[in-house]
Design a protein around this motif. Structure first.
Motif, mmCIF file in Angstrom:
data_model
loop_
_atom_site.group_PDB
_atom_site.id
_atom_site.type_symbol
_atom_site.label_atom_id
_atom_site.label_comp_id
_atom_site.label_asym_id
_atom_site.label_seq_id
_atom_site.Cartn_x
_atom_site.Cartn_y
_atom_site.Cartn_z
ATOM 1 N N TYR A 21 43.941 -9.114 -1.653
ATOM 2 C CA TYR A 21 44.890 -8.746 -2.707
ATOM 3 C C TYR A 21 45.409 -9.998 -3.423
ATOM 4 O O TYR A 21 45.541 -10.015 -4.655
ATOM 5 N N ASN A 22 45.712 -11.049 -2.665
ATOM 6 C CA ASN A 22 46.214 -12.285 -3.270
ATOM 7 C C ASN A 22 45.197 -12.866 -4.260
ATOM 8 O O ASN A 22 45.556 -13.286 -5.369
ATOM 9 N N LYS A 23 43.929 -12.896 -3.847
ATOM 10 C CA LYS A 23 42.872 -13.455 -4.696
ATOM 11 C C LYS A 23 42.694 -12.619 -5.967
ATOM 12 O O LYS A 23 42.587 -13.155 -7.075
ATOM 13 N N VAL A 24 42.662 -11.293 -5.795
ATOM 14 C CA VAL A 24 42.470 -10.401 -6.940
ATOM 15 C C VAL A 24 43.653 -10.505 -7.904
ATOM 16 O O VAL A 24 43.474 -10.595 -9.125
ATOM 17 N N TYR A 25 44.860 -10.510 -7.358
ATOM 18 C CA TYR A 25 46.062 -10.587 -8.196
ATOM 19 C C TYR A 25 46.093 -11.903 -8.981
ATOM 20 O O TYR A 25 46.375 -11.909 -10.186
ATOM 21 N N ALA A 26 45.764 -12.998 -8.304
ATOM 22 C CA ALA A 26 45.760 -14.307 -8.982
ATOM 23 C C ALA A 26 44.727 -14.313 -10.105
ATOM 24 O O ALA A 26 44.988 -14.832 -11.202
ATOM 25 N N GLY A 27 43.552 -13.753 -9.837
ATOM 26 C CA GLY A 27 42.510 -13.697 -10.860
ATOM 27 C C GLY A 27 42.927 -12.873 -12.057
ATOM 28 O O GLY A 27 42.658 -13.218 -13.209
#
Length: 311
Positions: free
Chosen positions: A298-304
């Motif tokens: 979730y962190n990676k997707v949100y940052a992207g």
């Protein structure tokens, strides 16, 4: 006394349900239906009525009043809100002149914390939980189209002392021709929908692909299942009554939908519009932090997606 029902937000969701209610009760002496809309959409409704195209045909309906000034409506008995979640706070501020001591608010919009947010702003108002399954869109000013043949509304409330009003609204909606279901475990229903909405909106937007394409590539499919497992841990920490079968349910739903269908958030990203990123993706990270849960996917997707939103 007439029952006054206000529909706030006349997009694909509110336009369909509001249109069905208005059409059913247009000449009813007991029930009045009011629309709150804006701009060209409002002007078209005022001039020609709201046209609703359904799977079975189409009709034009004229509400008791269509307006962008809620003080013209007076105190409402029931308010159904179906705006985008990022507009919710501003919508509640705008609606305050319609809210009286006995007003009930039913939110029908994407997200897991809508009822909580409204209750925070209106602590003395009865706010129910609700969610909907529908494929609806605003085709043009004054024109709503529904497709997919699903018009399902789940709703409920923890305090069943208001059972009479809950049953009344269930019957009003059923009589208007859509599938309304009063749930005694509404939070589980909302969480189950959130699993689908959060994961698919996040990943169709992140990978820039359709629903079907999430399943045809090994990387995308494993990202989807990893994301859903993170969400399951957060949901359990929040006390949601869901089990791991919800992951298979999401995948089955994706398999059953037309391959090229996509999420509204993905469509908004592609069009450069405001998105529900914070209420569908960011909220999971926020809840995870509250419980000390790690959500790397979730962190990676949100940052992207944050980067994409500001590009």
């Amino acid at each position: 006394m007439k029952t006054k029902i206000v529909i706030f937000g006349l997009g694909g969701v509110g336009g369909y349900y509001g249109g069905m209610l208005s059409h059913k009760y247009e000449n009813d002496p007991e029930i009045e239906v009011y629309f709150v809309a804006r701009g060209q959409h409002l002007q078209a409704i005022k001039e020609k009525g709201l046209k609703v195209i359904t799977e079975d045909g189409s009709f034009v309906t004229h509400p008791t009043l269509a307006t962008d000034n809620v003080s013209e409506i007076g105190t409402a008995d029931y308010i159904i809100i179906s705006t985008k979640s990022y507009d919710l706070d501003a919508s509640i501020e705008q609606l305050k002149p319609c809210v009286g001591a006995d007003t009930v608010i039913l939110p029908l919009l994407n997200g897991i914390d809508n009822t909580t947010r409204i209750r925070r702003m209106l602590p003395d108002t009865e706010v129910w939980y609700g969610c909907t399954y529908i494929v609806g869109r605003l085709n043009a000013p004054g024109v709503i189209e529904s497709s997919g043949n699903i018009h399902l509304v789940h709703f409920g409330y923890e305090n069943w002392k208001t059972d009479v009003r809950l049953r009344f609204m269930e019957q009003v909606m059923k009589d208007a021709g859509f599938d309304a279901r009063l749930s005694f475990d509404i939070l589980s229903v909302i969480w189950k929908k959130f699993f689908f909405i959060s994961s698919t909106a996040s990943l169709t937007s992140y990978f820039d692909v359709s629903f079907g394409a999430l399943l045809t590539d090994d990387t995308r499919r494993s990202t989807l299942t990893g994301l859903l497992n993170e969400l399951l841990e957060v949901a359990h920490a929040e006390g949601a009554n869901v089990d791991s079968s919800v992951i298979d349910d999401v995948i089955r739903q994706l398999e059953d939908l037309p391959f090229e269908t996509t999420s509204s958030m993905h469509t908004d990203f592609k069009a450069g519009r405001s998105t529900e990123l914070n209420t569908l993706t960011g909220i999971v990270i926020e809840l995870a932090r509250k419980h000390g849960i790690d959500t790397p996917i979730y962190n990676k997707v949100y940052a992207g997606l944050k980067k994409k939103a500001t590009a």
